[in-house]
Design a protein around this motif. Structure first.
Motif, mmCIF file in Angstrom:
data_model
loop_
_atom_site.group_PDB
_atom_site.id
_atom_site.type_symbol
_atom_site.label_atom_id
_atom_site.label_comp_id
_atom_site.label_asym_id
_atom_site.label_seq_id
_atom_site.Cartn_x
_atom_site.Cartn_y
_atom_site.Cartn_z
ATOM 1 N N PRO A 57 0.905 -1.258 0.125
ATOM 2 C CA PRO A 57 -0.045 -0.121 -0.130
ATOM 3 C C PRO A 57 0.855 1.313 -0.051
ATOM 4 N N VAL A 58 0.599 2.166 -0.735
ATOM 5 C CA VAL A 58 1.070 3.583 -0.847
ATOM 6 C C VAL A 58 1.367 4.143 0.564
ATOM 7 N N GLU A 59 0.324 3.966 1.502
ATOM 8 C CA GLU A 59 0.349 4.797 2.502
ATOM 9 C C GLU A 59 1.528 4.056 3.636
ATOM 10 N N ARG A 60 1.858 2.821 3.256
ATOM 11 C CA ARG A 60 2.854 2.193 4.258
ATOM 12 C C ARG A 60 4.112 2.777 3.529
ATOM 13 N N LEU A 61 4.577 3.127 2.265
ATOM 14 C CA LEU A 61 5.586 3.679 2.005
ATOM 15 C C LEU A 61 5.574 5.281 2.575
ATOM 16 N N VAL A 62 4.556 5.860 2.620
ATOM 17 C CA VAL A 62 4.541 7.095 3.265
ATOM 18 C C VAL A 62 4.952 7.088 4.644
ATOM 19 N N ASP A 63 4.577 6.282 5.336
ATOM 20 C CA ASP A 63 4.756 5.824 6.605
ATOM 21 C C ASP A 63 6.182 5.897 7.096
ATOM 22 N N THR A 64 7.010 5.161 6.045
ATOM 23 C CA THR A 64 8.597 4.987 6.101
ATOM 24 C C THR A 64 8.942 6.316 5.990
ATOM 25 N N VAL A 65 8.762 7.009 5.284
ATOM 26 C CA VAL A 65 9.284 8.441 4.899
ATOM 27 C C VAL A 65 8.926 9.331 6.044
ATOM 28 N N ARG A 66 7.476 9.435 6.573
ATOM 29 C CA ARG A 66 7.230 10.083 7.780
ATOM 30 C C ARG A 66 7.985 9.556 8.932
ATOM 31 N N GLN A 67 8.330 8.458 9.343
ATOM 32 C CA GLN A 67 9.156 8.149 10.449
ATOM 33 C C GLN A 67 10.406 8.367 10.482
ATOM 34 N N ALA A 68 10.935 8.101 9.180
ATOM 35 C CA ALA A 68 12.633 8.559 9.182
ATOM 36 C C ALA A 68 12.835 10.047 9.027
ATOM 37 N N ARG A 69 11.964 10.943 8.319
ATOM 38 C CA ARG A 69 12.232 12.355 8.455
ATOM 39 C C ARG A 69 13.580 12.642 7.767
ATOM 40 N N PRO A 70 13.562 12.111 6.422
ATOM 41 C CA PRO A 70 14.879 12.265 5.764
ATOM 42 C C PRO A 70 14.823 13.923 5.218
ATOM 43 N N ALA A 71 16.209 13.981 4.483
ATOM 44 C CA ALA A 71 16.281 15.176 3.365
ATOM 45 C C ALA A 71 15.383 15.217 2.309
ATOM 46 N N LEU A 72 15.328 13.901 1.897
ATOM 47 C CA LEU A 72 14.718 13.659 0.551
ATOM 48 C C LEU A 72 14.307 12.326 0.404
ATOM 49 N N VAL A 73 13.180 11.896 -0.413
ATOM 50 C CA VAL A 73 12.930 10.716 -0.725
ATOM 51 C C VAL A 73 13.035 10.349 -2.152
ATOM 52 N N VAL A 74 13.671 8.977 -2.240
ATOM 53 C CA VAL A 74 14.248 8.876 -3.614
ATOM 54 C C VAL A 74 13.587 7.472 -4.196
ATOM 55 N N VAL A 75 12.838 7.825 -5.192
ATOM 56 C CA VAL A 75 12.104 6.651 -5.735
ATOM 57 C C VAL A 75 12.665 5.874 -6.979
ATOM 58 N N THR A 76 13.139 4.591 -6.849
ATOM 59 C CA THR A 76 14.115 4.155 -7.755
ATOM 60 C C THR A 76 13.729 2.618 -8.149
#
Length: 208
Positions: A57-76
């Motif tokens: 689910p896309v929302e699970r991917l969003v949760d990964t980013v939300r929890q990490a609080r990175p400078a950027l998210v790379v879709v690869t």
């Protein structure tokens, strides 16, 4: 709330961007499954068969980013544009984390990104739209013909669409374990000051 969209995903993890213009920055990588470009030197061939990887689910991917609080998210990938990225980008937008895309440019563009790294391949040229819109052109070098291809791709990026915007950052990256590629890439950068050398620093550091 999830929008119900699903994507085939190989892995998702928080690390640093190891190559290209944004080397050294904190990044969450969303490595999507599926690729039919077929580069012989690819170091993520396990991502090629999309059906072998789970639908996430896309929302699970969003949760990964939300929890990490990175400078950027790379879709690869793989080749991420073999899947429709519109829902993913829409779901990521509220986080206000810059969305970066790494693509060969073979499939058409979907989704909205603040940074597009185009890594074109000689055997499968990219879509003209990706040449017009990329922010970074990164060409892997193994032999002299790759340098000729890199220059041709850089010239193709200079279209009328670019008239109001600067052209992409230009990078050559030696193929992994290619002594010839390393020598040629260094010579190219020394001869052409607009180009820079991209190295896979994450491999030196032993991180993903």
């Amino acid at each position: 709330m999830s929008n119900g969209a699903l994507l085939r995903v190989m892995e998702q993890f928080h690390s640093i961007q190891g190559e290209g213009f944004h080397t050294g920055r904190s990044a969450v990588f969303l490595r999507l499954a599926g690729c039919n470009v077929g580069c012989s030197w690819c170091d993520t061939k396990a991502s090629w068969p999309a059906p072998g990887h789970p639908l996430v689910p896309v929302e699970r991917l969003v949760d990964t980013v939300r929890q990490a609080r990175p400078a950027l998210v790379v879709v690869t990938g793989g080749e991420p544009l073999q899947q429709d990225l519109t829902s993913l980008c829409q779901a990521l937008a509220p986080l206000a984390v810059p969305r970066h895309l790494e693509t060969s440019g073979v499939p058409p563009l979907s989704g909205a990104f603040e940074w597009i790294t185009l890594s074109p391949k000689r055997h499968r040229p990219p879509q003209p739209a990706l040449l017009e819109r990329c922010h970074e052109l990164k060409v892997v070098i193994h032999e002299p013909a790759d340098l000729d291809f890199a220059m041709a791709m850089a010239a193709a990026c200079q279209t009328p669409v670019r008239s109001r915007n600067p052209g992409p950052q230009l990078c050559v990256q030696p193929g992994a374990d290619s002594a010839t590629g390393t020598r040629l890439a260094i010579q190219h950068v020394k001869r052409h000051p607009k180009w820079r050398l991209s190295l896979q620093t994450h491999k030196w550091l032993g991180v993903r």
